[in-house]
Write a protein that holds these residues in place. Structure first.
Motif, short mmCIF file in Angstrom:
data_model
loop_
_atom_site.label_atom_id
_atom_site.label_comp_id
_atom_site.label_asym_id
_atom_site.label_seq_id
_atom_site.Cartn_x
_atom_site.Cartn_y
_atom_site.Cartn_z
N GLU A 295 11.21 -4.49 30.89
CA GLU A 295 10.18 -5.47 30.59
C GLU A 295 10.33 -6.69 31.49
O GLU A 295 11.41 -6.98 32.01
CB GLU A 295 10.24 -5.90 29.12
CG GLU A 295 11.59 -6.45 28.69
CD GLU A 295 11.63 -6.77 27.20
OE1 GLU A 295 10.61 -7.26 26.65
OE2 GLU A 295 12.69 -6.56 26.58
N TYR A 296 9.22 -7.39 31.65
CA TYR A 296 9.20 -8.64 32.42
C TYR A 296 8.32 -9.62 31.68
O TYR A 296 7.24 -9.26 31.16
CB TYR A 296 8.64 -8.40 33.82
CG TYR A 296 8.41 -9.69 34.60
CD1 TYR A 296 9.48 -10.39 35.16
CD2 TYR A 296 7.13 -10.21 34.75
CE1 TYR A 296 9.27 -11.58 35.86
CE2 TYR A 296 6.91 -11.40 35.44
CZ TYR A 296 7.99 -12.07 36.00
OH TYR A 296 7.77 -13.25 36.67
N PHE A 297 8.77 -10.90 31.62
CA PHE A 297 7.99 -11.91 30.91
C PHE A 297 8.08 -13.24 31.65
O PHE A 297 9.17 -13.68 32.02
CB PHE A 297 8.51 -12.08 29.48
CG PHE A 297 7.53 -12.78 28.58
CD1 PHE A 297 6.50 -12.08 27.98
CD2 PHE A 297 7.63 -14.14 28.35
CE1 PHE A 297 5.58 -12.72 27.15
CE2 PHE A 297 6.72 -14.79 27.54
CZ PHE A 297 5.70 -14.08 26.93
N LEU A 298 6.92 -13.86 31.86
CA LEU A 298 6.85 -15.14 32.56
C LEU A 298 5.98 -16.11 31.76
O LEU A 298 4.81 -15.84 31.50
CB LEU A 298 6.25 -14.94 33.96
CG LEU A 298 5.95 -16.23 34.76
CD1 LEU A 298 7.24 -17.00 35.05
CD2 LEU A 298 5.21 -15.90 36.05
N ASP A 299 6.57 -17.24 31.39
CA ASP A 299 5.86 -18.27 30.64
C ASP A 299 6.30 -19.64 31.18
O ASP A 299 7.16 -20.30 30.61
CB ASP A 299 6.17 -18.15 29.14
CG ASP A 299 5.40 -19.16 28.31
OD1 ASP A 299 4.53 -19.85 28.86
OD2 ASP A 299 5.69 -19.25 27.10
N PRO A 300 5.73 -20.06 32.30
CA PRO A 300 6.21 -21.29 32.97
C PRO A 300 5.97 -22.56 32.17
O PRO A 300 6.62 -23.58 32.44
CB PRO A 300 5.42 -21.31 34.29
CG PRO A 300 4.22 -20.48 34.03
CD PRO A 300 4.64 -19.42 33.06
N ASN A 301 5.05 -22.54 31.21
CA ASN A 301 4.73 -23.76 30.45
C ASN A 301 5.22 -23.70 29.01
O ASN A 301 4.84 -24.56 28.21
CB ASN A 301 3.21 -23.99 30.46
CG ASN A 301 2.66 -24.12 31.87
OD1 ASN A 301 2.97 -25.07 32.57
ND2 ASN A 301 1.86 -23.15 32.28
N ASN A 302 6.04 -22.70 28.68
CA ASN A 302 6.51 -22.53 27.31
C ASN A 302 5.36 -22.53 26.30
O ASN A 302 5.42 -23.15 25.24
CB ASN A 302 7.52 -23.63 26.94
CG ASN A 302 8.81 -23.51 27.72
OD1 ASN A 302 9.08 -24.31 28.61
ND2 ASN A 302 9.62 -22.51 27.41
N SER A 303 4.31 -21.80 26.65
CA SER A 303 3.17 -21.69 25.75
C SER A 303 3.53 -20.88 24.51
O SER A 303 3.12 -21.22 23.39
CB SER A 303 1.99 -21.03 26.46
OG SER A 303 1.53 -21.84 27.53
N VAL A 304 4.31 -19.80 24.69
CA VAL A 304 4.64 -18.92 23.56
C VAL A 304 6.14 -18.66 23.44
O VAL A 304 6.61 -18.27 22.37
CB VAL A 304 3.89 -17.58 23.68
CG1 VAL A 304 2.40 -17.77 23.42
CG2 VAL A 304 4.10 -16.93 25.04
N ALA A 305 6.91 -18.84 24.50
CA ALA A 305 8.36 -18.63 24.47
C ALA A 305 9.03 -20.00 24.42
O ALA A 305 9.05 -20.73 25.41
CB ALA A 305 8.83 -17.85 25.69
N ILE A 306 9.57 -20.35 23.27
CA ILE A 306 10.16 -21.67 23.08
C ILE A 306 11.66 -21.60 23.35
O ILE A 306 12.38 -20.79 22.77
CB ILE A 306 9.92 -22.18 21.65
CG1 ILE A 306 8.43 -22.11 21.31
CG2 ILE A 306 10.44 -23.60 21.49
CD1 ILE A 306 7.55 -22.90 22.26
N THR A 307 12.14 -22.43 24.26
CA THR A 307 13.56 -22.51 24.57
C THR A 307 14.05 -23.93 24.32
O THR A 307 13.26 -24.86 24.16
CB THR A 307 13.83 -22.14 26.04
OG1 THR A 307 13.16 -23.08 26.90
CG2 THR A 307 13.31 -20.74 26.35
N GLU A 308 15.37 -24.10 24.29
CA GLU A 308 15.94 -25.42 24.04
C GLU A 308 15.57 -26.40 25.15
O GLU A 308 15.30 -27.57 24.90
CB GLU A 308 17.47 -25.32 23.91
CG GLU A 308 17.92 -24.56 22.68
CD GLU A 308 19.42 -24.50 22.55
OE1 GLU A 308 20.10 -25.07 23.44
OE2 GLU A 308 19.92 -23.89 21.59
#
Length: 369
Positions: A295-308
């Motif tokens: 799998e590959y996932f890209l979310d440059p603006n943290n629209s759906v993948a929330i990180t610290e």
């Protein structure tokens, strides 16, 4: 509903009706030909080689989130009713999935898995109107691992809704090759306090080997920032597509997610994210199978993948799992998973790391119609 009471009820159902279960065509427990009890229990042990100090997996994961502990990911139980032109269900849930994924919902709602009513509009055609809290129409994965090719959920699934509070109009053609749905929902995985949103599902099944699915979401979302001043409201446009191929002992699924967020206060401020996945499963025999995922996932603006850090997210991942089914209602699963980030989203030996490796095992009991 008390979580311990729910899980105890599921165990009791298994013990009391287990012998009866295996004589039935359906895995659910039939009270009458029209009324059935559905029950599902997914216990697991996971080990994250980063050994997080708080014993919790990364924040963008919502399933199998506890490290080095035996726990319940999801325990689901309730009733399913269908008679002629009417159907409905009411199912409650508990587990670490609920703790992570429904934390923002009011207490009275967070333990509802499904609560729907449906009516067949046309007597001679398969046209249904349904409303209530239901499984999301987006993607090919859901909370119940038993129905997924892999044990853990993909980054695509963890970053899109598992449920919707919605009304939908669904139609299936007489030859069963086309299924169509139009949805009006309360927003992106939002039981209350959401925004009116829309979506569609279009499924084409030309034969027993192939299945093609297109589904979408259009609506507004509230995005929380690191501080309240950074919170924002955005218009969201999301599309999921996947294709499935099955032949003899093999199953293959490939899918693509693509989403766009547009800031309501500044329409020129647009961000997007995308994900891609492929899964291959091979059945060795009736009891043993294995599956591999990339799998590959890209979310440059943290629209759906929330990180610290909240400064973008890009990951590739791979996993391998093996399953053993000792009986029709039981499944044992073991999976190893590697995630590799463009930036050090993870930690290892108290140091920032770009990689994360984990092993998860699960015992699943499924009494589901």
């Amino acid at each position: 509903m008390n979580f311990n009471a729910l899980s105890s009820t599921l165990f009791a159902v298994v013990l009391l009706f287990g012998n009866q279960l295996f004589s039935q065509v359906s895995n659910s427990i039939n009270i009458t030909p029209k009324l059935a009890i559905n029950a599902y229990l997914e216990t697991y042990y996971g080990f994250d080689f980063a050994q997080p100090s708080n014993d919790e997996r990364p924040s963008f994961l919502y399933n199998f989130t506890d490290h080095n502990q035996i726990n319940i990911n999801s325990a689901i139980g309730g009733i399913d009713y269908k008679r002629n032109r009417f159907k409905g269900n009411l199912l409650f849930m508990g587990g670490t999935y609920v703790k992570q994924n429904s934390a923002h919902e009011p207490s009275i709602f967070k333990h509802i898995y499904e609560a729907t009513l449906g009516f067949k509009i046309l007597k001679k055609h398969d046209l249904w109107f349904e409303f209530g809290i239901m499984e999301s129409n987006l993607g090919f994965e859901n909370v119940r691992s038993r129905e997924c090719l892999t044990l853990t959920r993909s980054l695509l699934a963890e970053s899109s809704p598992y449920y919707l509070n919605a009304a939908k109009l669904g139609f299936t053609t007489s030859n069963k090759k086309w299924e169509m749905e139009l949805l009006f929902s309360n927003g992106w995985q939002q039981m209350i306090h959401g925004y009116p949103s829309f979506g569609h599902t279009l499924i084409y099944t030309p034969n027993e080997k192939w299945k093609f699915n297109s589904s979408s979401f259009i609506g507004r979302v509230d995005l929380e920032g690191a501080v309240p001043a950074l919170s924002r409201v955005e218009n969201r446009f999301f599309h999921n597509f996947y294709a499935k191929y099955s032949k003899e002992k093999s199953n293959i699924i490939a899918g693509i997610d693509f989403g766009v967020d547009q800031l309501v206060k500044d329409p020129n401020d647009i961000g997007s994210w995308l994900g891609a996945i492929a899964v291959y499963q091979y059945d060795f025999n009736k009891r043993w199978n294995a599956a591999a995922r990339v799998e590959y996932f890209l979310d440059p603006n943290n629209s759906v993948a929330i990180t610290e850090e909240n400064d973008g997210f890009e990951n590739v991942g791979a996993s391998l799992n093996i399953d053993y089914q000792p009986g029709r209602a039981f499944l044992l699963r073991l999976e190893g998973r590697l995630l590799s980030g463009a930036d050090p989203y993870y930690s290892y030996n108290n140091q920032k790391s770009k990689k994360n490796f984990s092993i998860v095992s699960a015992l699943i009991i499924s009494l589901w119609k």
